[in-house]
Design a protein around this motif. Structure first.
Motif, PDB file in Angstrom:
ATOM      1  N   ASN A  77      -8.117   0.906   4.117  1.00 26.49           N
ATOM      2  CA  ASN A  77      -7.804  -0.331   3.391  1.00 26.49           C
ATOM      3  C   ASN A  77      -8.264  -1.458   4.057  1.00 26.49           C
ATOM      4  N   ALA A 125       0.920  -1.046  -0.113  1.00 23.79           N
ATOM      5  CA  ALA A 125       0.020  -0.036  -0.081  1.00 23.79           C
ATOM      6  C   ALA A 125       0.777   1.358   0.012  1.00 23.79           C
ATOM      7  N   ALA A 160      -9.917  -0.640  -7.049  1.00 22.26           N
ATOM      8  CA  ALA A 160      -8.982  -1.438  -6.560  1.00 22.26           C
ATOM      9  C   ALA A 160      -8.827  -3.005  -6.281  1.00 22.26           C
ATOM     10  N   THR A 175      -0.432  -0.069  -4.722  1.00 17.27           N
ATOM     11  CA  THR A 175      -1.483   1.039  -5.021  1.00 17.27           C
ATOM     12  C   THR A 175      -0.982   2.134  -4.732  1.00 17.27           C
ATOM     13  N   SER A 190      -1.972   6.827  -5.809  1.00 23.04           N
ATOM     14  CA  SER A 190      -3.135   7.892  -6.042  1.00 23.04           C
ATOM     15  C   SER A 190      -2.920   8.686  -7.306  1.00 23.04           C
ATOM     16  N   VAL A 214      -1.809  -0.283  -9.216  1.00 21.08           N
ATOM     17  CA  VAL A 214      -3.112  -0.026  -9.254  1.00 21.08           C
ATOM     18  C   VAL A 214      -3.492   1.491  -8.744  1.00 21.08           C
ATOM     19  N   ASN A 215      -4.257   2.266  -9.559  1.00 19.34           N
ATOM     20  CA  ASN A 215      -4.369   3.780  -9.099  1.00 19.34           C
ATOM     21  C   ASN A 215      -6.021   3.477  -8.583  1.00 19.34           C
ATOM     22  N   TYR A 216      -5.900   3.635  -7.070  1.00 17.27           N
ATOM     23  CA  TYR A 216      -7.213   3.338  -6.430  1.00 17.27           C
ATOM     24  C   TYR A 216      -8.219   4.619  -6.399  1.00 17.27           C
TER      25      TYR A 216
END
Length: 343
Positions: A235, A162, A212, A186, A188, A205-207
């Protein structure tokens, strides 16, 4: 010598530059001429008083900052394995001591001083400490997982990091990939995605723009084995959705809130375990193991820093230590270092 000190907790304005005598190492201690001092969130929190728990200062004057790099200048009686002239990195330099690394010379217990491989820069050395050792601990506490890191140690495992653009996240990506894991992270935004990719993440991964949980489930349909978690409260639901049976969430920070809500029933079926960790109290054996594995990783060329490697370096002179603290407090992307002395 020049040293940055504070005699009361508060904002960055409590930091002042003073002249001090160069200290002498005692038994089991090492004196290090500091080249770079690394700044971590714990440093500004200690200075502000938010992490002292009412215990006050360790001395009338405190020198901040836990991490650093430099050259051994002198050793005290009983020190083995270190000698004057050795290039080193330091960790927990100010823990239970008033003598951090925001000064030209510091005296430390020898166990908190680690030789820096010749291939590594002093910038890298000062970027290790709290971030890299925390990442190591987070990657070595899983049920059925390794207690040490090295090539192949995490083979066959999927690790979710994260916040892969942060200092701990950056180190976790590098160490996990070195150990053979499939690494998902992840982030932003696109700039942080580039940094995480540069650090070595296999999947980003762009939450904020993607679902996500759905994206991670596509990447790891059998589930994620380990999560290196900076924001457990935010999360919790995501982690529950993507964890494999006997999955682990290693929590090293409380970004986003100090309390979290868990769906207890939803975790029973997958035997999930939460492991909270604080580097300062994990014990010397865990710290020694981390230092040894990190050194091996450096020798393998695994932990580079700089924007091209996913961790921009932000430099400040010693006189601007307060500004460096503010940068970290405000969430600066990259590693904040204070230039103390010449290499």
């Amino acid at each position: 010598m020049r040293a940055v000190v504070y005699s009361e907790t508060g904002g960055p304005d409590v930091l002042t530059v003073v002249e001090r005598k160069i200290p002498e190492p005692g038994p089991g201690e090492v004196r290090v001429r500091i080249v770079f001092s690394g700044v971590n969130p714990t440093d500004w929190k200690s200075r502000s008083g938010s992490s002292t728990r009412g215990g006050g200062l360790a001395a009338d004057e405190v020198v901040p900052n836990q991490d650093g790099s430099g050259v051994v200048d002198a050793v005290g009686p009983g020190v083995e394995g270190l000698a004057a002239g050795d290039r080193v990195w330091t960790y927990l330099s100010a823990y239970q001591r008033p003598t951090g690394t925001a000064q030209e010379y510091t005296v430390l217990p020898s166990e908190r001083v680690v030789k820096l491989p010749a291939s590594a820069s002093f910038e890298l050395g000062a970027s290790l400490g709290v971030p890299a050792m925390t990442a190591h601990r987070a990657l070595t506490v899983a049920e059925g997982g390794p207690s040490r890191l090295g090539p192949g140690a995490l083979a066959g495992r999927t690790v979710l990091v994260a916040g892969g653009a942060g200092a701990v996240g950056h180190a976790a990506i590098q160490l996990a990939r070195w150990a053979g894991a499939t690494v998902i992270t992840t982030i932003s935004g696109p700039e942080k995605a580039t940094l995480a990719t540069n650090a070595g993440a296999h999947h980003v991964v762009n939450y904020k723009e993607q679902d996500a949980a759905a994206e991670i489930q596509k990447i790891a349909p059998d589930g994620v084995h380990q999560v290196v978690e900076v924001s457990p409260s935010r999360n919790a639901a995501l982690n529950q959705a993507v964890l494999a049976n006997h999955g682990l969430v290693a929590v090293y920070a409380t970004d986003g809130g100090s309390e979290m809500t868990l769906n207890v029933g939803g975790h029973f079926a997958t035997n999930v375990r939460y492991q909270f960790l604080l580097l300062y109290t994990v014990g010397q054996p865990a710290l020694d193991a981390a230092a040894e594995d990190i050194t091996r990783a450096i020798e393998d060329g695994v932990l580079p820093v700089g924007e091209e490697h996913g961790l921009p370096i932000l430099r400040y002179p010693l006189e601007r230590t307060g500004d460096a603290h503010v940068a970290v407090e405000n969430g600066a992307v990259g590693k904040v270092l204070i230039e103390v002395g010449a290499p």
